[in-house]
Design a protein around this motif. Structure first.
Motif, PDB file in Angstrom:
ATOM      1  N   PRO A 116       0.921  -1.181  -0.013  1.00 51.58           N
ATOM      2  CA  PRO A 116      -0.085   0.048  -0.142  1.00 51.58           C
ATOM      3  C   PRO A 116       0.687   1.330  -0.111  1.00 51.58           C
ATOM      4  CG  PRO A 116       0.102  -1.096   2.119  1.00 51.58           C
ATOM      5  CD  PRO A 116       0.699  -1.916   1.260  1.00 51.58           C
ATOM      6  N   ILE A 117       0.215   2.301  -0.510  1.00 56.07           N
ATOM      7  CA  ILE A 117       1.006   3.611  -0.623  1.00 56.07           C
ATOM      8  C   ILE A 117      -0.039   4.779  -0.713  1.00 56.07           C
ATOM      9  CG2 ILE A 117       1.101   3.809  -3.042  1.00 56.07           C
ATOM     10  CD1 ILE A 117       4.033   4.466  -2.942  1.00 56.07           C
ATOM     11  N   VAL A 118       0.527   5.758  -0.124  1.00 57.45           N
ATOM     12  CA  VAL A 118      -0.615   7.015  -0.296  1.00 57.45           C
ATOM     13  C   VAL A 118      -0.096   7.943  -1.529  1.00 57.45           C
ATOM     14  CG1 VAL A 118      -1.027   9.234   0.970  1.00 57.45           C
ATOM     15  CG2 VAL A 118      -0.753   7.233   2.245  1.00 57.45           C
ATOM     16  N   HIS A 119      -1.167   8.125  -2.334  1.00 60.77           N
ATOM     17  CA  HIS A 119      -1.261   8.945  -3.492  1.00 60.77           C
ATOM     18  C   HIS A 119      -1.829  10.354  -3.306  1.00 60.77           C
ATOM     19  CE1 HIS A 119      -1.378   9.741  -7.664  1.00 60.77           C
ATOM     20  NE2 HIS A 119      -2.686   9.937  -7.768  1.00 60.77           N
ATOM     21  N   GLU A 165      -8.043  -0.473  -1.269  1.00 65.72           N
ATOM     22  CA  GLU A 165      -7.639   0.794  -1.472  1.00 65.72           C
ATOM     23  C   GLU A 165      -8.989   1.743  -0.805  1.00 65.72           C
ATOM     24  OE1 GLU A 165      -5.111   0.187  -5.424  1.00 65.72           O
ATOM     25  OE2 GLU A 165      -7.242   0.714  -5.862  1.00 65.72           O
ATOM     26  N   LEU A 166      -8.603   3.081  -0.923  1.00 66.84           N
ATOM     27  CA  LEU A 166      -9.604   3.888  -0.398  1.00 66.84           C
ATOM     28  C   LEU A 166      -9.239   5.318  -0.854  1.00 66.84           C
ATOM     29  CD1 LEU A 166      -8.680   5.455   2.342  1.00 66.84           C
ATOM     30  CD2 LEU A 166      -8.777   3.243   3.276  1.00 66.84           C
ATOM     31  N   PRO A 177       1.615  15.645   7.850  1.00 70.43           N
ATOM     32  CA  PRO A 177       3.101  15.587   8.304  1.00 70.43           C
ATOM     33  C   PRO A 177       3.777  14.473   7.679  1.00 70.43           C
ATOM     34  CG  PRO A 177       2.008  16.243  10.343  1.00 70.43           C
ATOM     35  CD  PRO A 177       0.730  15.792   9.169  1.00 70.43           C
ATOM     36  N   ALA A 178       3.125  13.083   7.514  1.00 68.17           N
ATOM     37  CA  ALA A 178       3.777  11.923   6.999  1.00 68.17           C
ATOM     38  C   ALA A 178       4.425  12.181   5.584  1.00 68.17           C
ATOM     39  CB  ALA A 178       2.789  10.856   7.210  1.00 68.17           C
ATOM     40  N   PRO A 197       4.398   7.300   2.826  1.00 69.87           N
ATOM     41  CA  PRO A 197       3.634   6.866   3.753  1.00 69.87           C
ATOM     42  C   PRO A 197       2.764   5.664   3.106  1.00 69.87           C
ATOM     43  CG  PRO A 197       3.088   9.119   3.284  1.00 69.87           C
ATOM     44  CD  PRO A 197       4.258   8.606   2.428  1.00 69.87           C
ATOM     45  N   THR A 198       2.371   4.671   3.940  1.00 68.44           N
ATOM     46  CA  THR A 198       1.482   3.673   3.690  1.00 68.44           C
ATOM     47  C   THR A 198      -0.024   3.859   4.026  1.00 68.44           C
ATOM     48  OG1 THR A 198       1.941   2.383   5.558  1.00 68.44           O
ATOM     49  CG2 THR A 198       3.267   2.015   3.587  1.00 68.44           C
ATOM     50  N   ALA A 199      -0.062   4.844   4.848  1.00 70.36           N
ATOM     51  CA  ALA A 199      -1.512   5.214   5.441  1.00 70.36           C
ATOM     52  C   ALA A 199      -1.489   6.563   5.890  1.00 70.36           C
ATOM     53  CB  ALA A 199      -2.061   4.299   6.232  1.00 70.36           C
TER      54      ALA A 199
END
Length: 200
Positions: A116-119, A165-166, A177-178, A197-199
Motif C-alpha cells: 500500500p502507498i498514499v497517492h 484501497e480507499l 506531516p507524514a 507513507p502507507t496510510a
C-alpha cells in the motif's frame, strides 16, 4: 465521493506557505501567463493549469529523475516531482489566481493488494460551485488517463475497495506531516520510495 471540508471558510485553501508558495516570483509569473492566455476565465484557467502541471512536469517515476522536489516553486523550476509535488504545484497555481485548492489523498495498492502507498491529488472549488472537484495531475502514461472534469471524476487511479484501497475524504490545506516528512527527509527518489507513507 463526498469530500469533508473541515473549515467553514475558504481562506486556508487560498493561503501561501513554505510548500504551496504561490507568492514566489516563478509561481506568480507562470500563473499570470496562463491566466492571460485564458482571458482571465477561472474555469478555463483551472483546466489549463491542470494540463500544464500534468503534461509539462514529468512524474519522476516516469522520467527517472532522481531529484526530490516538494516546494511548488521548485517543482516548476526543475519540471520534476512525484504526485505530491505535482499536486503542490497545481494547488499553488490555482491559489495564485484566487481559486481555492485543497490537497487530497488516496491509499492505493498493487494488483494483489500488497504494498500500500498514499497517492496525492488535489480538489478545487471554482466560483459559483458549491462543491469541490478532485483533479489528478500525476501525469498520463499507458494505463493512466487522468482528465480535467467538473462533472464526473476521471482520476489517474480509481480506487479498488476489494484490495483495501480507499479515498481519504479530508481536504487538507497543507500536506499532512507524514507526506512532508518523506519529501523533506529524502536525498533522492530511491530513498523517497522507501519513505513514502502507507496510510494517513
Amino acid at each position: 465521493m463526498e469530500l469533508i471540508q473541515e473549515q467553514p471558510d475558504l481562506a486556508a485553501y487560498l493561503a501561501a506557505d513554505d510548500v504551496i508558495d504561490h507568492d514566489h516570483p516563478l509561481v506568480r509569473e507562470t500563473a499570470d501567463a496562463l491566466w492571460t492566455a485564458t482571458d482571465a476565465d477561472p474555469r478555463a484557467y483551472a483546466e489549463v493549469a491542470f494540463g500544464f502541471v500534468r503534461d509539462t512536469v514529468p512524474h519522476s517515476a516516469d522520467s527517472g529523475d532522481p531529484r526530490v522536489a516538494w516546494r511548488a516553486s521548485d517543482v516548476l523550476a526543475t519540471r520534476n516531482g512525484i504526485c505530491y509535488a505535482k499536486s503542490h504545484a497545481l494547488a499553488a497555481l490555482l491559489r495564485a489566481q484566487g481559486i481555492p485548492a485543497a490537497l487530497c489523498y488516496q491509499r492505493l495498492a498493487d494488483d494483489d493488494g500488497t504494498n500500500p502507498i498514499v497517492h496525492g491529488l488535489i480538489a478545487l472549488r471554482l466560483p459559483g460551485l458549491t462543491r469541490w472537484c478532485r483533479q489528478d495531475p500525476r501525469g498520463n502514461k499507458p494505463g493512466v488517463d487522468a482528465q480535467f472534469s467538473l462533472d464526473r471524476e476521471q482520476l489517474a487511479f480509481p480506487v479498488r475497495p476489494q484490495l483495501g484501497e480507499l479515498d481519504y475524504p479530508e481536504l487538507y490545506a497543507a500536506p499532512p506531516p507524514a507526506v512532508l516528512k518523506a519529501l523533506r527527509g529524502s536525498a533522492d527518489r530511491q530513498e523517497l520510495w522507501r519513505a513514502l507513507p502507507t496510510a494517513l
